[in-house]
Motif scaffolding. Structure first.
Motif, PDB file in Angstrom:
ATOM      1  N   ALA A 137      -4.289   9.334 -13.932  1.00 24.53           N
ATOM      2  CA  ALA A 137      -3.774   8.226 -13.267  1.00 24.53           C
ATOM      3  C   ALA A 137      -3.830   8.402 -11.633  1.00 24.53           C
ATOM      4  N   ALA A 138      -3.666   9.612 -11.257  1.00 28.68           N
ATOM      5  CA  ALA A 138      -3.777   9.819  -9.687  1.00 28.68           C
ATOM      6  C   ALA A 138      -5.148   9.711  -9.443  1.00 28.68           C
ATOM      7  N   VAL A 139      -6.277  10.258  -9.982  1.00 28.63           N
ATOM      8  CA  VAL A 139      -7.795  10.061  -9.799  1.00 28.63           C
ATOM      9  C   VAL A 139      -7.678   8.377  -9.609  1.00 28.63           C
ATOM     10  N   ALA A 140      -7.479   7.661 -10.637  1.00 29.78           N
ATOM     11  CA  ALA A 140      -7.829   6.336 -10.701  1.00 29.78           C
ATOM     12  C   ALA A 140      -6.958   5.664  -9.435  1.00 29.78           C
ATOM     13  N   THR A 141      -5.910   5.877  -9.046  1.00 34.87           N
ATOM     14  CA  THR A 141      -5.111   5.335  -8.045  1.00 34.87           C
ATOM     15  C   THR A 141      -6.195   5.596  -6.573  1.00 34.87           C
ATOM     16  N   ILE A 142      -6.440   6.846  -6.651  1.00 30.02           N
ATOM     17  CA  ILE A 142      -7.115   7.128  -5.158  1.00 30.02           C
ATOM     18  C   ILE A 142      -8.361   6.279  -5.318  1.00 30.02           C
ATOM     19  N   GLU A 143      -9.250   6.303  -6.279  1.00 25.59           N
ATOM     20  CA  GLU A 143     -10.389   5.591  -6.254  1.00 25.59           C
ATOM     21  C   GLU A 143     -10.189   3.880  -6.018  1.00 25.59           C
ATOM     22  N   ARG A 144      -9.051   3.430  -6.694  1.00 27.71           N
ATOM     23  CA  ARG A 144      -8.853   1.896  -6.392  1.00 27.71           C
ATOM     24  C   ARG A 144      -8.448   1.833  -4.879  1.00 27.71           C
ATOM     25  N   LEU A 145      -7.660   2.844  -4.156  1.00 23.74           N
ATOM     26  CA  LEU A 145      -7.267   2.643  -3.052  1.00 23.74           C
ATOM     27  C   LEU A 145      -8.419   2.663  -1.867  1.00 23.74           C
ATOM     28  N   ARG A 146      -9.339   3.765  -2.301  1.00 17.24           N
ATOM     29  CA  ARG A 146     -10.558   3.817  -1.385  1.00 17.24           C
ATOM     30  C   ARG A 146     -11.362   2.591  -1.493  1.00 17.24           C
TER      31      ARG A 146
ATOM     32  N   GLN B  49      -7.597  -0.067   7.611  1.00 11.79           N
ATOM     33  CA  GLN B  49      -8.811   0.737   6.804  1.00 11.79           C
ATOM     34  C   GLN B  49      -8.783   2.074   7.400  1.00 11.79           C
ATOM     35  N   GLU B  50      -8.312   2.288   8.425  1.00  9.52           N
ATOM     36  CA  GLU B  50      -8.358   3.776   8.862  1.00  9.52           C
ATOM     37  C   GLU B  50      -6.949   4.473   8.334  1.00  9.52           C
ATOM     38  N   VAL B  51      -5.876   3.330   8.275  1.00 12.93           N
ATOM     39  CA  VAL B  51      -4.686   4.068   7.880  1.00 12.93           C
ATOM     40  C   VAL B  51      -4.499   4.461   6.449  1.00 12.93           C
ATOM     41  N   ILE B  52      -5.234   3.432   5.729  1.00 17.48           N
ATOM     42  CA  ILE B  52      -5.172   3.882   4.121  1.00 17.48           C
ATOM     43  C   ILE B  52      -6.111   5.029   3.799  1.00 17.48           C
ATOM     44  N   ASN B  53      -7.236   5.128   4.634  1.00 20.16           N
ATOM     45  CA  ASN B  53      -8.277   6.307   4.250  1.00 20.16           C
ATOM     46  C   ASN B  53      -7.485   7.452   4.688  1.00 20.16           C
ATOM     47  N   VAL B  54      -6.745   7.445   5.830  1.00 23.15           N
ATOM     48  CA  VAL B  54      -5.927   8.824   6.144  1.00 23.15           C
ATOM     49  C   VAL B  54      -5.105   9.337   5.368  1.00 23.15           C
ATOM     50  N   LYS B  55      -4.301   8.351   4.821  1.00 22.06           N
ATOM     51  CA  LYS B  55      -2.984   8.656   3.867  1.00 22.06           C
ATOM     52  C   LYS B  55      -3.805   9.059   2.167  1.00 22.06           C
TER      53      LYS B  55
ATOM     54  N   VAL C  21       0.769  -1.335   0.133  1.00 12.34           N
ATOM     55  CA  VAL C  21       0.109  -0.030  -0.067  1.00 12.34           C
ATOM     56  C   VAL C  21       0.751   1.141  -0.070  1.00 12.34           C
ATOM     57  N   GLU C  22       1.990   1.205   0.824  1.00 13.21           N
ATOM     58  CA  GLU C  22       2.755   2.499   0.798  1.00 13.21           C
ATOM     59  C   GLU C  22       3.490   2.558  -0.416  1.00 13.21           C
ATOM     60  N   GLY C  23       3.892   1.441  -1.445  1.00 16.73           N
ATOM     61  CA  GLY C  23       4.325   1.790  -2.798  1.00 16.73           C
ATOM     62  C   GLY C  23       3.325   2.307  -3.649  1.00 16.73           C
ATOM     63  N   GLN C  24       1.953   1.999  -3.330  1.00 15.07           N
ATOM     64  CA  GLN C  24       1.304   2.528  -4.246  1.00 15.07           C
ATOM     65  C   GLN C  24       0.929   3.863  -3.912  1.00 15.07           C
ATOM     66  N   ILE C  25       1.095   4.376  -2.776  1.00 16.14           N
ATOM     67  CA  ILE C  25       0.851   5.669  -2.408  1.00 16.14           C
ATOM     68  C   ILE C  25       2.180   6.671  -2.600  1.00 16.14           C
TER      69      ILE C  25
ATOM     70  N   ALA D 202      -9.798   0.026   0.878  1.00 16.52           N
ATOM     71  CA  ALA D 202      -9.955   0.459   2.139  1.00 16.52           C
ATOM     72  C   ALA D 202     -11.374  -0.098   2.473  1.00 16.52           C
ATOM     73  N   LYS D 203     -12.446   0.285   1.628  1.00 18.34           N
ATOM     74  CA  LYS D 203     -13.888  -0.227   1.888  1.00 18.34           C
ATOM     75  C   LYS D 203     -14.073  -1.652   2.100  1.00 18.34           C
ATOM     76  N   GLY D 204     -13.312  -2.439   1.243  1.00 18.74           N
ATOM     77  CA  GLY D 204     -13.348  -3.793   1.417  1.00 18.74           C
ATOM     78  C   GLY D 204     -12.654  -4.250   2.715  1.00 18.74           C
ATOM     79  N   LEU D 205     -11.818  -3.751   3.571  1.00 17.02           N
ATOM     80  CA  LEU D 205     -11.178  -4.368   4.870  1.00 17.02           C
ATOM     81  C   LEU D 205     -12.192  -4.009   5.859  1.00 17.02           C
ATOM     82  N   LYS D 206     -13.148  -4.541   5.762  1.00 18.02           N
ATOM     83  CA  LYS D 206     -14.075  -4.511   6.930  1.00 18.02           C
ATOM     84  C   LYS D 206     -13.642  -5.309   8.269  1.00 18.02           C
ATOM     85  N   GLY D 207     -12.872  -6.327   8.172  1.00 19.00           N
ATOM     86  CA  GLY D 207     -12.354  -7.086   9.401  1.00 19.00           C
ATOM     87  C   GLY D 207     -11.271  -6.307   9.828  1.00 19.00           C
ATOM     88  N   ASN D 208     -10.502  -5.396   9.361  1.00 19.42           N
ATOM     89  CA  ASN D 208      -9.283  -4.600  10.041  1.00 19.42           C
ATOM     90  C   ASN D 208      -9.665  -3.099  10.092  1.00 19.42           C
TER      91      ASN D 208
END
Length: 683
Positions: free
Chosen positions: A469-478, A491-497, A451-455, A481-487
């Motif tokens: 490309a930047a907008v597409a990457t933000i949409e993919r990371l969001r 999820q919070e870390v990815i959303n903050v970044k 994830v940090e590499g993607q950021i 993060a939305k799919g990480l319901k068990g962690n």
């Protein structure tokens, strides 16, 4: 036929005719007559002299009396130009007769254009002025310009070739330098490995031969080369430490038993020198371990006076100094001997075989008594390799210890929201054997380092303004993060970044929107990106504010110069044209559910126009021709809004109608009445 048998030679011994030199013609010539040249004068004189002779003179007269019709020259033909001065043989191509341009003739066509001779230009001794003068002596202005263009092209091409050559030479030089430095490092490493191999072979030798580097009586016992397992290696290292404790007095307090501690190199016959005077103080014995450097002084043993000892005086080793390898630095003194008398004195005292151990600001100087440079170099190389291995081992241990927390701490950093969360603190205090955090990305297990590499790639795209490309990457990371319901932590870390990058990207897109608000296609692209990032409200407000600034700027540019209808025409045209264009662009870039904001913006500027119109017509009598003409202009321009589906007919000049109808004065207009009658928006 009569003269067939006659010849020019006379059989008689008569005097041969002589042709005299040209004689000047006495008397003026007629105006249309031409002056005879020298050849014709000579021919005339000879003919007159030949008339006095016999048959031969008659033949001569008949021969020289032949006339040729002169060509009819045109008086409008320019004179023949003068020839250039002759050049020396072997001169340049542009100066010699063969390379010189041919002189034009009245009967010839255009002379060939001068060409650029690279061979002549490469000569450093070329006389430039004379070369150019000879080459372009008969050239026209157009040919000179063409020749100048050719020279410019040759100059540009030469400059480009020079730059490429310089760049290639620099690149090759850097590459060769790197290769040389790499080869030097490899040779140094090979030399160190060879030294290690020699030491290892010496340690694995089977036998009871005493170690020459140890004292005369005491030496370390040899070990069998049994290194088939880690346990045997640890056992051998333990034997080394026990032997060291027995051989060097007081070494156990400096070097207690620690797993993995072992002896790397042991060397004797050293003398400690005074750092100021370079005078020997005492003999020492140096032992290099994998994590410490031990210096033991060689001292005499006490001898019982009742039992005198024969032979050499017995000695013992006493531990004097012991330093961790991370705290010391070993310097070769042979590299800083200087020049002149100081160097000679240093060589006499054997400083070329000495080294300095610096501990903080305190130096210790040691010299090899055998004046053996190989022993000193071996100690230096082994010391540097051991220090590097120690640093590498410490680094790997630190990374292994922090690996369970690396995935969380690598992304969270010192973020405020994460520092207030109790769960990361519990992880930091927990055991270090927890498994690394894994997340599911398209069916593959990835850690938060991915994830940090993607950021990082997202930061690069934002810096290079690759917005798509930047907008597409933000949409993919969001979405990730939305799919990480068990962690919740990940999820919070990815959303903050991601939210931080999205805010910065939205700011850049907003500035681009302000710069290109008049272009529908570019505006639509920027608005689409902002909408995908979740900043559609910011896009709407930014666009409408930019259009408001344009309206204010254009109205300030309209100056009233006394002609009221002309001024009303200008301001009404500016207002309604900008309102129409704004509504049109807004309908193309924003969805129809957001049209109310644009209508509200248009109503606001229409109220401003009505106020300006009321102030301008306040001094004009109602019902006059000027009054009616101004209203007609306003209503004509207001009809432009119907092209974009907006009808402001009832609201145009509303302030003037309220002044005409006093009953409307003081009446509060409901908010519903302020909204104009708008047709369905045209997308």
């Amino acid at each position: 036929m009569e003269g067939r048998g006659l010849t020019l030679r006379s059989k008689s011994r008569r005097q041969r005719p002589q042709i005299s030199a040209p004689k000047p013609i006495s008397g003026p010539l007629p105006p249309n007559a031409k002056a005879p040249d020298a050849g014709e004068a000579a021919f005339t004189a000879g003919r007159e002299r030949a008339a006095q002779n016999g048959a031969t003179s008659d033949l001569v007269k008949r021969r020289y009396s032949t006339r040729f019709n002169a060509p009819d020259f045109d008086a409008n033909v320019p004179p023949v130009p003068s020839l250039p001065p002759p050049a020396a043989p072997g001169a340049f191509g542009g100066l010699g007769p063969s390379a010189a341009p041919r002189q034009p003739s009245p009967f010839d066509g255009a002379s060939p254009a001068p060409k650029v001779d690279l061979h002549a230009l490469r000569d450093p001794s070329l006389p430039v002025e004379r070369y150019v003068a000879n080459l372009l002596a008969n050239a026209s202005e157009e040919e000179i310009q063409k020749y100048q263009e050719k020279l410019r092209k040759v100059k540009n091409r030469t400059s480009t070739d020079l730059q490429q050559n310089v760049y290639q030479n620099r690149t090759q030089f850097i590459k060769i330098s790197k290769e040389a430095e790499k080869l030097k490092d490899e040779m140094r490493t090979l030399r160190t490995l060879m030294a290690d191999l020699t030491a290892a072979l010496g340690q694995t030798t089977v036998g009871n031969t005493p170690n020459p580097m140890s004292p005369a009586e005491d030496h370390f016992p040899k070990r069998n080369p049994n290194r088939s397992s880690v346990a045997n290696l640890e056992s051998m290292w333990n034997v080394q430490l026990q032997t060291l404790w027995k051989t060097v007095e007081g070494s156990q307090k400096f070097l207690p038993a620690v797993p993995g501690r072992h002896i790397v190199l042991e060397t004797g016959n050293w003398a400690e020198l005074d750092s100021a005077t370079w005078k020997p103080k005492r003999p020492v014995h140096i032992v290099l371990l994998n994590d410490h450097l031990l210096v033991a002084a060689k001292k005499r043993k006490r001898v019982d006076q009742n039992h005198p000892h024969q032979g050499p005086v017995p000695t013992k080793l006493v531990a004097e100094e012991c330093w961790p390898l991370q705290d010391i630095d070993m310097i070769d003194l042979a590299a800083n001997l200087g020049t002149g008398a100081a160097r000679e004195e240093a060589l006499d005292r054997g400083i070329a075989n000495a080294l300095s151990v610096r501990v903080g600001s305190k130096p210790f100087t040691y010299r090899q008594d055998k004046r053996d440079t190989t022993t000193k170099n071996e100690l230096l190389a082994t010391f540097r390799k051991t220090v590097e291995d120690l640093r590498r081992n410490l680094r790997s241990e630190t990374e292994a210890a922090s690996k369970p927390l690396e995935a969380y701490g690598y992304l969270t950093g010192r973020h405020l929201s994460m520092s207030q969360n109790a769960e990361p603190l519990e992880l930091a205090d927990g055991p270090r054997d927890k498994s690394d955090l894994r997340i599911d990305v398209d069916g593959k297990q990835q850690n938060l380092r991915w994830v940090e590499g993607q950021i990082d790639e997202l930061d690069i795209d934002i810096a290079l303004q690759r917005f798509d490309a930047a907008v597409a990457t933000i949409e993919r990371l969001r979405k990730l993060a939305k799919g990480l319901k068990g962690n919740a932590i990940a999820q919070e870390v990815i959303n903050v970044k991601v939210d931080g990058r999205a805010t910065r990207l939205a700011g850049m897109l907003s500035r681009a929107l302000v710069d290109t608000h008049s272009f529908p296609n570019k505006t639509k692209t920027n608005v689409t990106w902002l909408t995908r990032l979740g900043f559609e409200d910011q896009a709407r407000e930014t666009f409408l504010q930019a259009r408001s600034d344009v309206v204010a700027k254009r109205i300030r540019a309209c100056v009233f110069e006394g002609d009221l209808p002309l001024y009303i025409f200008q301001i009404s045209f500016v207002y309604f044209t900008l309102i129409k264009n704004t509504v049109s662009i807004y309908q193309q870039c924003f969805p129809s559910v957001m049209s109310s904001s644009c209508i509200r913006w248009a109503k606001h500027h229409l109220d401003g126009f009505n106020g300006l119109l009321t102030r301008q017509l306040s001094s004009v009598q109602r019902g006059t021709a000027v009054w009616q003409k101004c209203l007609d202009i306003v209503h004509e321009h207001a009809n432009m809004l119907t092209e974009v589906g907006v009808d402001f007919t009832d609201l145009v000049a509303r302030g003037l109608e309220e002044q005409d109808n006093p009953g409307l004065t003081g009446r509060t207009v409901q908010p519903a009445e302020k909204l104009p009658t708008a047709a369905p928006p045209v997308i």
